[in-house]
Design a protein around this motif. Structure first.
Motif, mmCIF file in Angstrom:
data_model
loop_
_atom_site.group_PDB
_atom_site.id
_atom_site.type_symbol
_atom_site.label_atom_id
_atom_site.label_comp_id
_atom_site.label_asym_id
_atom_site.label_seq_id
_atom_site.Cartn_x
_atom_site.Cartn_y
_atom_site.Cartn_z
ATOM 1 N N UNK A 204 0.812 -1.300 -0.081
ATOM 2 C CA UNK A 204 -0.008 -0.159 -0.031
ATOM 3 C C UNK A 204 0.852 1.167 0.009
ATOM 4 N N UNK A 205 1.611 1.091 0.990
ATOM 5 C CA UNK A 205 2.814 2.590 1.085
ATOM 6 C C UNK A 205 3.609 2.668 -0.168
ATOM 7 N N UNK A 206 4.021 1.730 -0.813
ATOM 8 C CA UNK A 206 4.881 1.687 -1.964
ATOM 9 C C UNK A 206 4.097 2.257 -3.149
ATOM 10 N N UNK A 207 2.693 1.612 -3.164
ATOM 11 C CA UNK A 207 1.735 2.132 -4.270
ATOM 12 C C UNK A 207 1.451 3.703 -4.104
ATOM 13 N N UNK A 208 1.244 4.018 -2.822
ATOM 14 C CA UNK A 208 0.915 5.563 -2.896
ATOM 15 C C UNK A 208 1.941 6.432 -3.197
ATOM 16 N N UNK A 209 3.246 6.055 -2.822
ATOM 17 C CA UNK A 209 4.405 6.921 -3.090
ATOM 18 C C UNK A 209 4.404 6.778 -4.704
ATOM 19 N N UNK A 210 4.292 5.904 -5.346
ATOM 20 C CA UNK A 210 4.364 5.889 -6.836
ATOM 21 C C UNK A 210 3.314 6.627 -7.471
ATOM 22 N N UNK A 211 2.092 6.604 -6.678
ATOM 23 C CA UNK A 211 0.867 7.522 -7.152
ATOM 24 C C UNK A 211 1.300 8.812 -6.908
ATOM 25 N N UNK A 212 1.751 9.461 -5.984
ATOM 26 C CA UNK A 212 2.071 10.829 -5.581
ATOM 27 C C UNK A 212 3.257 10.980 -6.689
ATOM 28 N N UNK A 213 4.130 10.302 -7.084
ATOM 29 C CA UNK A 213 5.405 10.360 -8.106
ATOM 30 C C UNK A 213 4.545 10.959 -9.483
ATOM 31 N N UNK A 214 3.649 9.979 -9.798
ATOM 32 C CA UNK A 214 3.262 10.062 -11.348
ATOM 33 C C UNK A 214 2.039 11.278 -11.298
ATOM 34 N N UNK A 215 1.411 11.505 -10.214
ATOM 35 C CA UNK A 215 0.654 12.593 -9.862
ATOM 36 C C UNK A 215 1.153 14.008 -10.288
ATOM 37 N N UNK A 216 2.436 14.008 -9.639
ATOM 38 C CA UNK A 216 3.486 15.155 -10.020
ATOM 39 C C UNK A 216 3.823 15.262 -11.235
ATOM 40 N N UNK A 217 4.207 14.435 -11.881
ATOM 41 C CA UNK A 217 4.485 14.399 -13.411
ATOM 42 C C UNK A 217 3.464 14.782 -14.135
ATOM 43 N N UNK A 218 2.275 14.221 -13.769
ATOM 44 C CA UNK A 218 1.247 14.675 -14.789
ATOM 45 C C UNK A 218 0.647 16.195 -14.712
ATOM 46 N N UNK A 219 0.893 16.508 -13.136
ATOM 47 C CA UNK A 219 0.536 17.742 -13.079
ATOM 48 C C UNK A 219 1.347 18.896 -13.628
ATOM 49 N N UNK A 220 2.661 18.261 -13.751
ATOM 50 C CA UNK A 220 3.700 19.355 -14.306
ATOM 51 C C UNK A 220 3.381 19.149 -15.927
ATOM 52 N N UNK A 221 3.007 18.185 -16.333
ATOM 53 C CA UNK A 221 2.583 18.229 -17.729
ATOM 54 C C UNK A 221 1.416 19.169 -18.057
ATOM 55 N N UNK A 222 0.560 18.893 -17.211
ATOM 56 C CA UNK A 222 -0.599 19.921 -17.540
ATOM 57 C C UNK A 222 -0.282 21.404 -17.196
ATOM 58 N N UNK A 223 0.407 21.637 -16.325
ATOM 59 C CA UNK A 223 1.086 23.181 -16.228
ATOM 60 C C UNK A 223 1.469 23.533 -17.450
ATOM 61 N N UNK A 224 2.475 22.674 -18.013
ATOM 62 C CA UNK A 224 3.348 23.180 -19.349
ATOM 63 C C UNK A 224 2.245 23.316 -20.364
ATOM 64 N N UNK A 225 1.193 22.523 -20.229
ATOM 65 C CA UNK A 225 0.294 22.637 -21.493
ATOM 66 C C UNK A 225 -0.683 23.715 -21.309
ATOM 67 N N UNK A 226 -1.074 24.201 -20.112
ATOM 68 C CA UNK A 226 -1.996 25.430 -19.861
ATOM 69 C C UNK A 226 -1.061 26.859 -20.293
ATOM 70 N N UNK A 227 0.242 26.746 -19.846
ATOM 71 C CA UNK A 227 1.104 27.705 -20.192
ATOM 72 C C UNK A 227 1.271 28.127 -21.633
ATOM 73 N N UNK A 228 1.372 26.742 -22.534
ATOM 74 C CA UNK A 228 1.470 27.202 -23.734
ATOM 75 C C UNK A 228 0.062 27.678 -24.544
ATOM 76 N N UNK A 229 -0.844 27.635 -23.861
ATOM 77 C CA UNK A 229 -2.015 28.038 -24.297
ATOM 78 C C UNK A 229 -2.247 29.557 -24.330
ATOM 79 N N UNK A 230 -1.610 30.197 -23.234
ATOM 80 C CA UNK A 230 -1.667 31.596 -22.931
ATOM 81 C C UNK A 230 -1.108 32.257 -24.148
#
Lengths: 272, 294
Positions: free
Chosen positions: A246-272
């Motif tokens: 459970x704990x390993x899975x949660x840490x992995x989840x956190x890691x991918x969410x950070x990367x996905x959020x970063x990706x999204x952030x760059x995408x929204x910056x591009x649209x401005x």
């Protein structure tokens, strides 16, 4: 009206179906019960402390033997593989996308179709084909074979992402740049590259995440001693179900969410 | 240097490395696998470079000599995988179609966020998502606890290691694959047509069957195919949620490579999966072409 309400109810249930399993894993990674992980017995951080090698009140039988060292070894392997694979795939995928979008040649359409093939190839087929290939040409299975193997299909993902971006970029700016006397190299560096940078970054992040998560292809061509994170967890699952996962899975989840959020952030910056 | 010549050099520079890489490491392996499927398995693992069609005969029914025995079990496992993959497609359609419809009727801002939420789990590790279902489905898991708590069952029901668990697991992990193509065609629905249909006296069901369904068919076909392909060759989901009881063609191929060590036979099985995929894709290609013409 009733139909509309029913549809909304169904839609909400759909999101419960999508997220409830993931949420359960996160919640129960803080469960203090060492005997029955399904019954809530108070909050603890022990499972996380255990992963980072800190003092815990956990008994020997509650955790996997030796798993912590193996875990960090696997994380290290996964990161090295994902970094190398994603960089190589991004360079190759971007080069192909540029060639197909910006040059007129007979094989351009052929390339477009061809690049779809690795994405629809069932992963088990590609996995065993690579295994046979490496053994036949006498290449030892190592981190290098994992990197090569994953790149064969990740190039396609980058190609698609960058191509989509190239299609959006206005070519007249590039023509203007050339007309105003810029060399092709200058035009590429100052006009084309900044224009497609979000696509390249997006493709790279996508390749990185998929590489970190690849199980099937890596499973066949990793050989012994090159355990990546997904393979390590798969091994743990075969040894038994313990709260540590459970704990390993949660840490992995956190890691991918950070990367996905970063990706999204760059995408929204591009649209401005 | 002339301009045309320079362009050509640039093109070769861009295409060269990736093309050579893919030729060697993508098409090379597939070709060698094809060759292997026609070789004779060696006694101790390995292969003997002697032509043999018996690897296919063993699956399809013409081998009955030596140790290469025909056994109908292989074709049965293949058919079983086709069935499980087809059921997964149907389940995915049932789960995703209404949800995609609901989301397509939202306000634009909400809509984008909802689509983001549907695609996000795709980036969550596959093994983590499957592990979550192990926690839910096992005898002491949440589903059984809930059912027993409500007094619906006396003892725990064995959900894990069944066909049900495998179909559920595959449906769950392939949600984005089905959802996005479906959403793409549902979003394009012409609301005026739907209203016209009901104004002209069609019942809701008639409107759905005669207007909505035909208009969203491309999405249904597209989503079904890209869900079916990974489901057919899957061996992770059946080995985590299906245990030893639910054997799919993917598990069989894995066994041939990692425990039985019969690579030619494993290659022949993989070729079987690949031909099924190819047939599907050609069918879809033909369909799309026909549609474009009409």
């Amino acid at each position: 009206m009733i139909l509309r309400r029913l549809l909304s109810l169904y839609g909400l249930l759909f999101f419960v179906f999508v997220y409830a399993p993931i949420l359960l894993v996160v919640i129960y990674s803080f469960n203090a019960n060492t005997l029955n992980m399904m019954i809530w017995d108070g909050f603890t951080l022990d499972w996380y402390r255990q992963l980072f090698g800190m003092e815990t009140s956990l008994t020997q039988s509650a955790t996997f033997v030796d798993s912590t060292d193996q875990l960090w070894g696997a994380v290290r392997t996964s990161l090295i593989v994902a970094l190398s694979t994603s960089v190589f795939s991004t360079v190759c995928g971007t080069a192909l996308a540029l060639a197909v979008a910006r040059y007129r040649f007979r094989l351009a359409r052929f390339y477009r179709t061809l690049m779809m093939v690795p994405m629809i190839m069932p992963d088990i087929v590609l996995g065993i084909a690579l295994l046979i290939f490496f053994i036949t040409i006498g290449m030892n299975l190592s981190m290098l074979t994992i990197i090569i193997g994953q790149s064969t299909f990740l190039i396609s993902y980058v190609f698609v992402t960058v191509s989509a971006r190239l299609a959006e970029v206005d070519t007249s700016v590039e023509e203007a740049s050339a007309d105003l006397g810029a060399t092709p190299a200058q035009t590429f560096r100052k006009v084309t590259l900044p224009g497609i940078a979000p696509g390249i970054l997006g493709g790279w992040l996508l390749a990185f995440i998929i590489s970190m998560d690849d199980l099937v292809i890596t499973y066949f061509i990793a050989g012994t001693g090159n355990t990546t994170l997904p393979i390590h967890i798969w091994g743990l699952l075969r040894r038994g179900i313990k709260p540590e996962i459970n704990a390993i899975a949660t840490l992995m989840l956190l890691f991918t969410l950070v990367i996905a959020a970063a990706g999204l952030y760059f995408r929204s910056r591009r649209q401005k | 240097m002339s301009l045309a010549r320079r362009k050509l050099l640039q093109l070769v520079g861009l295409l060269g490395v990736p093309t050579v890489f893919l030729l060697i490491f993508f098409f090379g392996p597939l070709l060698i696998m094809l060759v292997y499927s026609f070789l004779t398995p060696g006694l101790y693992g390995g292969v003997d470079w002697i032509f043999s069609h018996l690897n296919y005969g063993r699956i399809l029914g013409w081998a009955d000599t030596r140790y290469e025995k025909f056994d109908p079990v292989y074709i049965a496992i293949f058919l079983r995988s086709l069935k499980l993959a087809a059921l997964t497609v149907l389940a995915s359609l049932a789960v995703c179609y209404p949800a995609a419809f609901w989301i397509s009727r939202m306000r634009p801002g909400m809509r984008d966020f909802a689509i983001f939420l549907v695609t996000l789990p795709f980036f969550v590790s596959l093994i983590v998502r499957l592990f979550a279902w192990v926690l839910i489905l096992r005898p002491t898991g949440f589903l059984n606890q809930g059912l027993m708590g409500l007094g619906l069952t006396g003892g725990p029901i064995e959900f894990l290691y069944t066909d049900f668990a495998v179909i559920l697991g595959m449906t769950y992990v392939f949600i984005p694959f089905m959802f996005l193509p479906l959403y793409g065609s549902i979003e394009k629905l012409d609301m005026a047509q739907i209203e016209a249909s009901s104004d002209l006296g069609a019942t809701r069901f008639q409107t759905f069957r005669k207007v909505i369904l035909p208009a969203t068919l491309p999405g249904i076909v597209g989503g079904s195919i890209i869900t079916f392909i990974p489901a057919l060759g899957n061996f992770i989901v059946p080995s985590v949620l299906g245990g030893a009881k639910v054997l799919m063609i993917g598990n069989l191929i894995e066994q041939q490579f990692l425990s039985a060590r019969n690579w030619p036979f494993g290659s022949a099985l993989a070729m079987l999966v690949m031909s099924a995929v190819l047939v599907l894709l050609i069918a879809q290609f033909r369909l799309a072409k026909k549609e474009a013409q009409s």
